[in-house]
Every structure is written in structure tokens, then in C-alpha cells.
Design an enzyme around this catalytic site. Structure first.
Site, mmCIF file in Angstrom:
data_model
loop_
_atom_site.group_PDB
_atom_site.id
_atom_site.type_symbol
_atom_site.label_atom_id
_atom_site.label_comp_id
_atom_site.label_asym_id
_atom_site.label_seq_id
_atom_site.Cartn_x
_atom_site.Cartn_y
_atom_site.Cartn_z
ATOM 1 N N TYR A 55 -3.319 2.018 10.402
ATOM 2 C CA TYR A 55 -3.823 0.598 10.599
ATOM 3 C C TYR A 55 -4.561 0.454 11.906
ATOM 4 C CZ TYR A 55 -0.414 0.061 6.954
ATOM 5 O OH TYR A 55 0.383 0.109 5.609
ATOM 6 N N ASN B 13 7.700 2.656 11.113
ATOM 7 C CA ASN B 13 6.690 3.337 10.126
ATOM 8 C C ASN B 13 5.471 3.665 11.123
ATOM 9 O OD1 ASN B 13 5.111 4.432 8.397
ATOM 10 N ND2 ASN B 13 5.424 2.869 6.804
ATOM 11 N N GLU C 261 1.847 -6.665 7.048
ATOM 12 C CA GLU C 261 3.376 -6.498 7.761
ATOM 13 C C GLU C 261 3.659 -4.954 7.610
ATOM 14 O OE1 GLU C 261 3.240 -10.637 6.426
ATOM 15 O OE2 GLU C 261 3.136 -8.910 5.421
ATOM 16 N N ILE D 245 0.876 -1.276 0.027
ATOM 17 C CA ILE D 245 0.041 -0.071 0.101
ATOM 18 C C ILE D 245 0.741 1.042 -0.121
ATOM 19 C CG2 ILE D 245 -0.268 0.019 2.540
ATOM 20 C CD1 ILE D 245 -3.069 1.077 2.273
ATOM 21 N N ALA D 246 0.531 2.016 -0.975
ATOM 22 C CA ALA D 246 1.682 3.156 -1.020
ATOM 23 C C ALA D 246 0.741 4.442 -1.812
ATOM 24 C CB ALA D 246 2.772 3.080 -1.847
ATOM 25 N N ILE D 247 0.966 5.630 -1.123
ATOM 26 C CA ILE D 247 0.587 7.005 -1.745
ATOM 27 C C ILE D 247 1.885 7.892 -2.027
ATOM 28 C CG2 ILE D 247 -0.692 9.139 -1.127
ATOM 29 C CD1 ILE D 247 -2.509 6.716 -1.285
#
Length: 147
Positions: A118, A111, A106, A72-74
């Protein structure tokens, strides 16, 4: 805010790869992303567009009743706008609709912004994978949520 969420297709591989390059120290290759979208029957990739530009994505494998977030990334310049939360909520809904009862991922122990997101969405720690990340041998926190 013009935000659109949709499923990814192989035509999106170059954009996904650019997000990878700007988000991860060990980005997935274009070939790996193409294979995920074209050959992995368990893989579902969702894109978030902001004002017409692909700015983030999330990959999830849904196997029987379990969903596993792969990535998952922005893009860095779009972080802090709530886009990651919108994207993850959409992926959680997709997993629910596909029959998943739980979701896991994970995350690097360091982070904190991701861990906060989450936890906000109900994920709870489930264990630690020692030396999980190949770039610096950082441990990963395994997190779970019931869908």
C-alpha cells in the site's frame, strides 16, 4: 506470465469464497459475496487470473468521490509474484474512472507485506481503528491515497 484482470460476476462467487477461506481468519460467506455482487450498487469486484485460474480478487465500494477497499486477497501459493500489486493498480484505475478522488482501506498492523504494498502505491497512514478485527481484537491501520 499469463495474467488477466476482469470484473467479477455472480458466477465467480464460489471461487471468491475459496480465496476468502484461504486468506482470512473470518472469511465472508458465499451469501455475503453473492449479495455484494448482485445487490450492492456501490460494490465493484475485480478478479485476477493467473494461467487461467482465479487466484485473487479485490472488492471496492465507490460512493460519490470516495473508494473504500473492502477485501483484497491473493491465494497463498500465488503471493510474492506481483499479482496483488497488478490487481490493486487495476482497482485504483477503475476507481479513478468512476470518479473517485480518494481511496481508503484498513489493514492489520501486523500485516507488513500488505502495508509495504500500500505504501509503494502511495497510501499513507490516516489513523488507527482500535480492536477492529473481531478474531483477535487487533488494531487496524487506516490508510488513504489521493487518486
Amino acid at each position: 506470465m499469463d495474467v488477466h484482470i476482469r470484473l467479477a460476476s455472480v458466477e465467480d462467487v464460489k471461487a471468491l469464497h475459496q480465496i476468502e477461506l484461504h486468506s482470512f481468519t473470518l472469511p465472508w460467506s458465499e451469501e455475503a459475496l453473492h449479495n455484494e455482487l448482485s445487490k450492492n450498487r456501490f460494490a465493484h469486484y475485480t478478479i485476477i487470473e493467473y494461467e487461467g485460474e482465479i487466484v485473487g480478487y479485490c472488492g471496492v465500494w465507490i460512493i460519490v468521490d470516495e473508494a473504500h477497499i473492502t477485501n483484497i486477497a491473493i491465494l497463498p501459493e500465488y503471493r510474492g509474484k506481483g499479482l496483488g500489486e497488478k490487481l490493486l493498480r487495476a482497482v485504483m484505475q477503475l476507481a479513478r474512472q468512476s470518479g473517485a478522488l480518494t481511496m481508503t482501506l484498513e489493514v492489520r498492523l501486523s500485516n507488513e507485506p500488505a502495508r509495504f504494498l500500500y505504501e509503494k502505491l502511495g497510501f499513507e497512514p490516516g489513523g488507527v481503528r482500535k480492536n477492529y478485527y473481531a478474531d483477535n481484537q487487533e488494531d487496524a491501520l487506516v490508510m488513504w491515497v489521493k487518486l
